[in-house]
Design an enzyme around this catalytic site. Sequence first.
Site, PDB file in Angstrom:
ATOM      1  N   ASP A  15       0.887  -1.169   0.000  1.00  0.00           N
ATOM      2  CA  ASP A  15       0.000   0.000   0.000  1.00  0.00           C
ATOM      3  C   ASP A  15       0.925   1.219   0.000  1.00  0.00           C
ATOM      4  O   ASP A  15       2.139   1.082   0.185  1.00  0.00           O
ATOM      5  CB  ASP A  15      -0.874  -0.044   1.271  1.00  0.00           C
ATOM      6  CG  ASP A  15      -1.773   1.173   1.412  1.00  0.00           C
ATOM      7  OD1 ASP A  15      -2.551   1.445   0.487  1.00  0.00           O
ATOM      8  OD2 ASP A  15      -1.706   1.863   2.447  1.00  0.00           O
ATOM      9  N   SER A  16       0.346   2.390  -0.159  1.00  0.00           N
ATOM     10  CA  SER A  16       1.146   3.610  -0.067  1.00  0.00           C
ATOM     11  C   SER A  16       1.729   3.793   1.336  1.00  0.00           C
ATOM     12  O   SER A  16       2.725   4.490   1.505  1.00  0.00           O
ATOM     13  CB  SER A  16       0.267   4.812  -0.395  1.00  0.00           C
ATOM     14  OG  SER A  16      -0.813   4.859   0.523  1.00  0.00           O
ATOM     15  N   CYS A  78      -4.922  -1.853  -1.417  1.00  0.00           N
ATOM     16  CA  CYS A  78      -4.913  -0.424  -1.703  1.00  0.00           C
ATOM     17  C   CYS A  78      -5.808  -0.219  -2.919  1.00  0.00           C
ATOM     18  O   CYS A  78      -5.518  -0.748  -4.004  1.00  0.00           O
ATOM     19  CB  CYS A  78      -3.484   0.017  -2.016  1.00  0.00           C
ATOM     20  SG  CYS A  78      -3.361   1.734  -2.566  1.00  0.00           S
ATOM     21  N   THR A  80      -6.321   2.514  -4.530  1.00  0.00           N
ATOM     22  CA  THR A  80      -5.717   3.437  -5.494  1.00  0.00           C
ATOM     23  C   THR A  80      -4.744   2.691  -6.417  1.00  0.00           C
ATOM     24  O   THR A  80      -4.784   2.850  -7.640  1.00  0.00           O
ATOM     25  CB  THR A  80      -4.995   4.573  -4.742  1.00  0.00           C
ATOM     26  OG1 THR A  80      -5.896   5.112  -3.771  1.00  0.00           O
ATOM     27  CG2 THR A  80      -4.551   5.662  -5.685  1.00  0.00           C
ATOM     28  N   GLU A 157      -1.599   8.635   8.469  1.00  0.00           N
ATOM     29  CA  GLU A 157      -0.157   8.325   8.429  1.00  0.00           C
ATOM     30  C   GLU A 157       0.591   9.020   9.571  1.00  0.00           C
ATOM     31  O   GLU A 157       1.620   8.540  10.032  1.00  0.00           O
ATOM     32  CB  GLU A 157       0.436   8.754   7.084  1.00  0.00           C
ATOM     33  CG  GLU A 157       0.042   7.859   5.914  1.00  0.00           C
ATOM     34  CD  GLU A 157       0.694   6.483   5.973  1.00  0.00           C
ATOM     35  OE1 GLU A 157       1.866   6.378   6.381  1.00  0.00           O
ATOM     36  OE2 GLU A 157       0.024   5.498   5.591  1.00  0.00           O
ATOM     37  N   CYS A 189     -11.150   3.219   0.697  1.00  0.00           N
ATOM     38  CA  CYS A 189      -9.705   3.451   0.841  1.00  0.00           C
ATOM     39  C   CYS A 189      -9.309   2.698   2.089  1.00  0.00           C
ATOM     40  O   CYS A 189      -9.971   2.827   3.134  1.00  0.00           O
ATOM     41  CB  CYS A 189      -9.413   4.939   0.996  1.00  0.00           C
ATOM     42  SG  CYS A 189      -7.716   5.282   1.528  1.00  0.00           S
ATOM     43  N   HIS A 191      -7.047   2.998   4.188  1.00  0.00           N
ATOM     44  CA  HIS A 191      -6.673   3.776   5.374  1.00  0.00           C
ATOM     45  C   HIS A 191      -7.894   4.080   6.264  1.00  0.00           C
ATOM     46  O   HIS A 191      -7.774   4.167   7.480  1.00  0.00           O
ATOM     47  CB  HIS A 191      -6.049   5.126   4.969  1.00  0.00           C
ATOM     48  CG  HIS A 191      -4.601   5.061   4.598  1.00  0.00           C
ATOM     49  ND1 HIS A 191      -4.162   4.551   3.399  1.00  0.00           N
ATOM     50  CD2 HIS A 191      -3.493   5.453   5.270  1.00  0.00           C
ATOM     51  CE1 HIS A 191      -2.843   4.645   3.348  1.00  0.00           C
ATOM     52  NE2 HIS A 191      -2.408   5.186   4.468  1.00  0.00           N
TER      53      HIS A 191
HETATM   54  N1  DGL Z   1      -4.868   3.092   1.174  1.00  0.00           N
HETATM   55  C1  DGL Z   1      -4.947   3.448  -0.174  1.00  0.00           C
HETATM   56  C2  DGL Z   1      -6.263   3.155  -0.823  1.00  0.00           C
HETATM   57  O1  DGL Z   1      -6.901   2.185  -0.456  1.00  0.00           O
HETATM   58  C3  DGL Z   1      -4.157   4.653  -0.661  1.00  0.00           C
HETATM   59  C4  DGL Z   1      -4.425   5.962  -0.045  1.00  0.00           C
HETATM   60  C5  DGL Z   1      -3.462   7.022  -0.516  1.00  0.00           C
HETATM   61  O2  DGL Z   1      -2.255   6.811  -0.442  1.00  0.00           O
HETATM   62  O3  DGL Z   1      -3.936   8.067  -0.996  1.00  0.00           O
HETATM   63  O4  DGL Z   1      -6.712   3.796  -1.723  1.00  0.00           O
END
Ligand code: DGL
Length: 276
Positions: A15-16, A78, A80, A157, A189, A191
């Site tokens: 993931d990011s 993730c 994204t 984060e 998302c 997060h």
């Molecule tokens: N956790 C990620 C998602 O599910 C990425 C969020 C991000 O880095 O903008 O989209």
Amino acid sequence: MTTQNDPQAPIGAFDSGVGGLSVLRSIRAQLPGEDIIYIGDQANVPYGPRGKAEVRRLSEGIVSFLMGEGAKLIVIPCHTASAAALHSLREQYPGFPFVGMEPAVKPAVEQSKSGVVGVLATPTTFEGELYASVVERFGQGTTLLQSTCLGLVAEIEAGRANGPKAKRILQEALEPMIAKGIDTVVLGCTHYPFSFDSIRQIVGDDVRLIDPAPAIARRVESLLAEMHAKNPSDQGSMRYLTSGDPVTMRARIAELVNENVKVEKVDWKNGELTKR
Ligand code: DGL
């Protein structure tokens, strides 16, 4: 290096940043024998505003690293990165098992009684074909209200998933949706489940929150079963790596999933991830 269908080989995940941990906890509950390598690309978090081309390039670099570590399956917890790269990764590595994520519009629409559903996801996720395709396949006849919750990933984060700024961002996203009659919210998302308490506080007890993590864990399990590659061990291991600051990642892991772990450092060099 282990090979793809070796039950002893690890699962790769990325993931990011720390968002993927909200999915990993379900995968680990479902598959406690698996060894997992998790990469948080914290040098580049957030992915959301970066756009498809850049997130695809980053995802390809990480996938190539995970393959070098012998991953038998790669899960992309993730939305994204899945929106930006899943299609091209499947083309690049035909037959290799990838599990990606799309916003859980299908179960949300099935469960909604008011016919008004909120979707929280990043700009790159909303721009992707995966989202367009779930809306076309499952969203007909339902009003889908979208918000990117800009700035929320950065708060999570930074260890402030339920802090005042995170709450403000969520209020601005959710209150107009509540006024329009949502009874279901898709956490699109990975997060955002870490801000669950704030979201629940804002929407109240009657709005359903859809976290896709358990469904992803079941998908990983069924793919491994198909491949005859489930690890028979009863105690899998975790390896965490970050392209950012290992001390910060370690602190977030402790807070968010209550684990004290070592975090390894990886660096980007000419589009490739390398170990220190
Ligand atoms: N956790 C990620 C998602 O599910 C990425 C969020 C991000 O880095 O903008 O989209």
